[in-house]
Scaffold this motif. Structure first.
Motif, PDB file in Angstrom:
ATOM      1  N   ASN B 106       0.861  -1.173   0.000  1.00 42.91           N
ATOM      2  CA  ASN B 106       0.000   0.000   0.000  1.00 42.91           C
ATOM      3  C   ASN B 106       0.891   1.215   0.000  1.00 42.91           C
ATOM      4  O   ASN B 106       2.013   1.183   0.500  1.00 42.91           O
ATOM      5  CB  ASN B 106      -0.933   0.030   1.216  1.00 42.91           C
ATOM      6  CG  ASN B 106      -2.152  -0.864   1.015  1.00 42.91           C
ATOM      7  OD1 ASN B 106      -2.759  -1.310   1.949  1.00 42.91           O
ATOM      8  ND2 ASN B 106      -2.480  -1.136  -0.235  1.00 42.91           N
ATOM      9  N   LEU B 114      -6.725  11.757  -1.404  1.00 39.49           N
ATOM     10  CA  LEU B 114      -7.923  11.365  -0.653  1.00 39.49           C
ATOM     11  C   LEU B 114      -9.123  11.478  -1.574  1.00 39.49           C
ATOM     12  O   LEU B 114      -9.177  12.364  -2.421  1.00 39.49           O
ATOM     13  CB  LEU B 114      -8.107  12.295   0.551  1.00 39.49           C
ATOM     14  CG  LEU B 114      -6.983  12.253   1.571  1.00 39.49           C
ATOM     15  CD1 LEU B 114      -7.258  13.239   2.689  1.00 39.49           C
ATOM     16  CD2 LEU B 114      -6.817  10.854   2.133  1.00 39.49           C
ATOM     17  N   PHE B 126     -12.048   2.349   2.823  1.00 39.15           N
ATOM     18  CA  PHE B 126     -12.100   1.958   1.397  1.00 39.15           C
ATOM     19  C   PHE B 126     -11.366   0.657   1.100  1.00 39.15           C
ATOM     20  O   PHE B 126     -11.932  -0.262   0.510  1.00 39.15           O
ATOM     21  CB  PHE B 126     -11.542   3.096   0.537  1.00 39.15           C
ATOM     22  CG  PHE B 126     -11.725   2.874  -0.938  1.00 39.15           C
ATOM     23  CD1 PHE B 126     -12.882   3.283  -1.567  1.00 39.15           C
ATOM     24  CD2 PHE B 126     -10.743   2.251  -1.693  1.00 39.15           C
ATOM     25  CE1 PHE B 126     -13.063   3.083  -2.924  1.00 39.15           C
ATOM     26  CE2 PHE B 126     -10.922   2.040  -3.053  1.00 39.15           C
ATOM     27  CZ  PHE B 126     -12.083   2.457  -3.660  1.00 39.15           C
ATOM     28  N   GLY B 127     -10.116   0.578   1.531  1.00 38.88           N
ATOM     29  CA  GLY B 127      -9.309  -0.604   1.240  1.00 38.88           C
ATOM     30  C   GLY B 127      -9.850  -1.850   1.920  1.00 38.88           C
ATOM     31  O   GLY B 127      -9.811  -2.950   1.361  1.00 38.88           O
ATOM     32  N   ARG B 174      -5.263   5.723   5.992  1.00 39.26           N
ATOM     33  CA  ARG B 174      -5.841   4.913   4.924  1.00 39.26           C
ATOM     34  C   ARG B 174      -4.837   3.877   4.407  1.00 39.26           C
ATOM     35  O   ARG B 174      -5.197   2.736   4.146  1.00 39.26           O
ATOM     36  CB  ARG B 174      -6.304   5.825   3.788  1.00 39.26           C
ATOM     37  CG  ARG B 174      -7.067   5.081   2.725  1.00 39.26           C
ATOM     38  CD  ARG B 174      -7.505   5.975   1.602  1.00 39.26           C
ATOM     39  NE  ARG B 174      -6.381   6.498   0.861  1.00 39.26           N
ATOM     40  CZ  ARG B 174      -6.506   7.314  -0.185  1.00 39.26           C
ATOM     41  NH1 ARG B 174      -7.685   7.735  -0.558  1.00 39.26           N
ATOM     42  NH2 ARG B 174      -5.429   7.732  -0.805  1.00 39.26           N
ATOM     43  N   SER B 175      -3.583   4.302   4.283  1.00 36.88           N
ATOM     44  CA  SER B 175      -2.599   3.364   3.738  1.00 36.88           C
ATOM     45  C   SER B 175      -2.198   2.307   4.770  1.00 36.88           C
ATOM     46  O   SER B 175      -1.767   1.218   4.414  1.00 36.88           O
ATOM     47  CB  SER B 175      -1.371   4.112   3.231  1.00 36.88           C
ATOM     48  OG  SER B 175      -0.775   4.835   4.272  1.00 36.88           O
ATOM     49  N   LYS B 178      -4.985  -1.420   5.914  1.00 34.67           N
ATOM     50  CA  LYS B 178      -4.993  -2.806   5.452  1.00 34.67           C
ATOM     51  C   LYS B 178      -3.834  -3.626   5.989  1.00 34.67           C
ATOM     52  O   LYS B 178      -3.735  -4.813   5.702  1.00 34.67           O
ATOM     53  CB  LYS B 178      -4.962  -2.844   3.922  1.00 34.67           C
ATOM     54  CG  LYS B 178      -6.264  -2.426   3.293  1.00 34.67           C
ATOM     55  CD  LYS B 178      -6.203  -2.544   1.788  1.00 34.67           C
ATOM     56  CE  LYS B 178      -6.405  -3.961   1.323  1.00 34.67           C
ATOM     57  NZ  LYS B 178      -6.545  -4.018  -0.144  1.00 34.67           N
TER      58      LYS B 178
END
Ligand SMILES: Nc1ncnc2c1ncn2[C@@H]1O[C@H](COP(=O)(O)OP(=O)(O)OP(=O)(O)O)[C@@H](O)[C@H]1O
Ligand SMILES: [Mg+2]
Lengths: 272, 391
Positions: B106, B114, B126-127, B174-175, B178
């Protein structure tokens, strides 16, 4: 920053607007005229609007027009958006310049020529002329307008948004629907509305490509006007004007809002 | 974990000292391998025949001037660019041709990227949604991430309602959400103020240790690279110039470029006189001529031109000639003094116009300086303070 308008500017604006809108205002006013004579005012009445409802020919034409406009605008939006994506994305494919020039051609081509060439095509392939040929013709000529509107949005679209989606495990097609499309949607909607109004208005191309049984409203109005203007025509035109105005206003509000939001975001980014 | 020769000991969060140097272990298998990778854009070569091994759980920093190919190197690992030549493997798997959405990496983008139409929460989720994680687990993970980047109060905001620093933290969350095998961070902390930046640096190190992830970070800030990284790669024009732990990069740069790029340095041109194991004697024409002696093994012959690099904090400055030393002594005049609060930087002009910087910690409140402008002074250093560079 704002300066008072000079006498000269005021006059020229007033003249310009009068020139543009006086005929329309007159048309709207006379649609509420009680008299059968178009140019003699005999008091307010909505009689002609009621009459319209009984004029099957006009209603039939209106129904055809709406169907053509809706269908052609929808197809043109899909095709125009795809063309816009191809033109902005695939920077240097073979024949890009030719392709982009060709997409824009109908924008500047005289309608008579577009209409005539489409007619020749339909005749050549022996396509029964009617509802479908008008729709096809409208798709062709409105598609480029959609493409222009969507392209102007796509050039400022940050491609790293799509890359971020891919990076997070979203396959390309899904990325288009959950990231790209929602972001460019306002432009796509404006494009649709533009295509819709263009199709609604069109007389020339429709006349060339129509066949028996498919008469659009502008065609019907035109043929009736040749026999003399009736207040009924004024009434239907007023309704048309209302529809077009509403659609155009919505489209410009969407565009304006989007611009404001983008400016605000940019200001914030610059400040933060 | 490894039995390297010169294992690096690094102090990290909470004073935990860890020994971690798989790059010295011949048996260790790298997680990421770049093998003779080149990337050309038309005529322009952005990455030039580069080979690099990065190990599992390593915090690896890429340092280099703007446009040297750092982002390109990362984008090839993430799958947005294909190498023109060479191959990249991740955990033994050849990555070339594998689309980005199938890779276990990622990336945090330099521009954050974004999604403007989603709020902070949805951006972070999202991920996780793409992986088909169940709702409850997603919510819990998002919550955890928000807490980590201190944005609990902003969960419902849209990106354009956030400040630059807040956006950067959303992008980071966000990164991270996951928990990828490899996290690529492209200048992740650029928009943060110094304090928040330092805090976040330690948080990053903490996360990296806790989750056992491999981090590849691009930064312009060498101090940041020194703080967070297990190893640093200094890049220039698409090539790796030196890859080593921070202390080695700083104390034993392998060329003038690295010495100059990382930290402040004085570089003196000199001629090699004698070479002995563990020591090299040189002569420099600068400052009216002086003998230099550096305690170091060098591959050079007498008569070669070499460069002596010496860090300002290792340069002594005295009014009287330092009698205890015969080499590494140069005479000059104080040309300027830069007061930095904790340090004062003396710029000493040697005979012939070459300037040397000497940093002196300000150990007491300074009322009057013992050494001031236009004083005649001696600058000197011990043989183990400088390094000889042949490139
Ligand atoms: N798609 C592209 N087409 C052409 N040239 C490119 C492309 N992407 C990058 N480059 C060039 O490759 C070089 C390396 O770019 P890269 O983005 O990797 O630099 P960088 O080290 O990340 O710089 P910075 O620190 O400024 O982010 C630059 O000179 C850039 O102009
Ligand atoms: Mg970059």
């Amino acid at each position: 920053m704002r300066k008072g308008l000079s006498w000269f500017n005021t006059t020229s604006i007033a003249l310009g607007f009068t020139f543009l809108y006086l005929p329309i205002v007159l048309l709207v006013i006379y649609s509420f005229n009680a008299s059968r004579l178009v140019t003699v005012w005999a008091g307010f009445s909505t009689e002609w609007y009621w009459k319209l409802l009984q004029n099957d020919q006009l209603l039939e034409a209106a129904w055809v027009t709406l169907r053509v406009a809706f269908l052609s605008a929808s197809v043109a939006t899909v095709l125009g958006t795809l063309a816009a994506i191809a033109l902005t994305r695939y920077g240097r494919f073979n024949g890009r310049i030719l392709f982009s020039g060709m997409v824009y051609a109908p924008l500047v081509m005289p309608e008579v020529i577009t209409g005539l060439s489409l007619l020749l095509l339909f005749v050549a392939v022996n396509f029964d002329r009617g509802f479908w040929t008008i729709t096809l013709a409208h798709i062709t000529f409105t598609m480029c307008f959609v493409s222009v509107v969507v392209q102007s949005r796509l050039v400022t679209f940050d491609r790293s948004l799509e890359e971020a989606a891919l990076d997070l495990g979203c396959p390309p097609l899904k990325t288009f629907f959950v990231v790209t499309l929602p972001i460019i949607l306002p432009a796509v909607v404006s494009g649709w509305m533009l295509a819709f109004t263009l199709s609604l208005d069109d007389l020339v191309i429709a006349s060339f490509t129509t066949g028996p049984g498919a008469t659009t409203l502008p065609m019907r109005i035109y043929s009736q006007v040749r026999l003399g203007v009736t207040p009924e025509i004024n009434a239907i035109c007023t309704i048309l004007i209302a529809i077009v105005t509403v659609v155009v206003v919505i489209a410009s509000v969407i565009t304006k809002r989007q611009e404001v939001a983008r400016e605000r975001a940019e200001r914030l980014a610059a400040a933060g | 974990m490894s039995t390297g020769v010169t294992e690096k000991t690094q102090t990290t969060i909470g004073g935990i000292r860890r020994k971690f140097a798989p790059w010295n272990d011949p048996a260790a298998v790298p997680l990421i391998r770049y093998e003779n990778v080149s990337k050309r854009f038309g005529e322009f070569t952005a990455v030039d025949n580069l080979s690099l091994d990065i190990y599992e759980r390593e915090f690896f920093a890429l340092l280099g001037p703007s446009g040297c190919g750092k982002t390109t190197l990362m984008r090839m690992l993430a799958g947005f660019e294909d190498p023109t030549e060479g191959r990249i493997t991740l955990a033994g798997q050849d990555l070339v041709g594998m689309p980005p959405y199938k890779r276990q990496t990622n990336m945090m983008f330099q521009s954050y990227a974004l999604f403007p139409h989603m709020n902070v929460m949805d951006n972070i989720a999202f991920g996780l949604k793409q992986d088909g994680m169940e709702k409850g687990a997603i919510a819990a993970r998002v919550e955890e991430m928000l807490k980590l980047v201190k944005l609990e109060k902003f969960a419902k905001r849209k990106p354009h309602q956030l400040s630059g620093g807040q956006r950067q933290r959303v992008a980071l969350a966000r990164s991270l959400a996951k928990r990828p095998k490899v996290l690529l961070l492209d200048e992740p902390l650029g928009a943060l103020d110094k304090k928040l930046r330092e805090e976040t640096q330690f948080e990053l190190m903490d996360i990296q240790m806790q989750l056992g992830m491999t981090f590849l970070i691009v930064t312009h800030d060498q101090e940041e690279a020194m703080t967070v990284a297990d190893r640093i790669a200094v890049m220039d024009h698409g090539k790796l110039i030196q890859v080593a732990p921070p202390a080695v990069i700083y104390e034993h740069p392998n060329c003038r470029y690295v010495a100059d790029f990382v930290g402040d340095v004085n570089i003196l041109e000199a001629k090699v006189e004698t070479v002995e194991p563990g020591n090299v004697a040189l002569y420099t024409g600068i400052g009216g001529g002086a003998k230099l002696s550096i305690a170091q093994n060098v591959e050079a012959k007498p008569g070669d031109t070499a460069f002596v690099a010496i860090r300002p904090e290792k340069v002594r400055i005295d009014i009287d000639p330092p009698a205890w030393q015969e080499a590494n002594c140069l005479r000059g005049e104080v040309w300027d003094i830069g007061y930095l609060g904790d340090l004062s930087i003396y710029h000493v002009e040697l005979e012939g116009g070459v300037r040397i910087k000497a940093a002196k910690p300000n150990l007491t409140r300074m009322v009057e300086r013992p050494i001031t402008w236009e004083d005649k002074v001696w600058v000197s250093w011990t043989p183990d303070a400088g390094v000889v560079l042949t490139r």
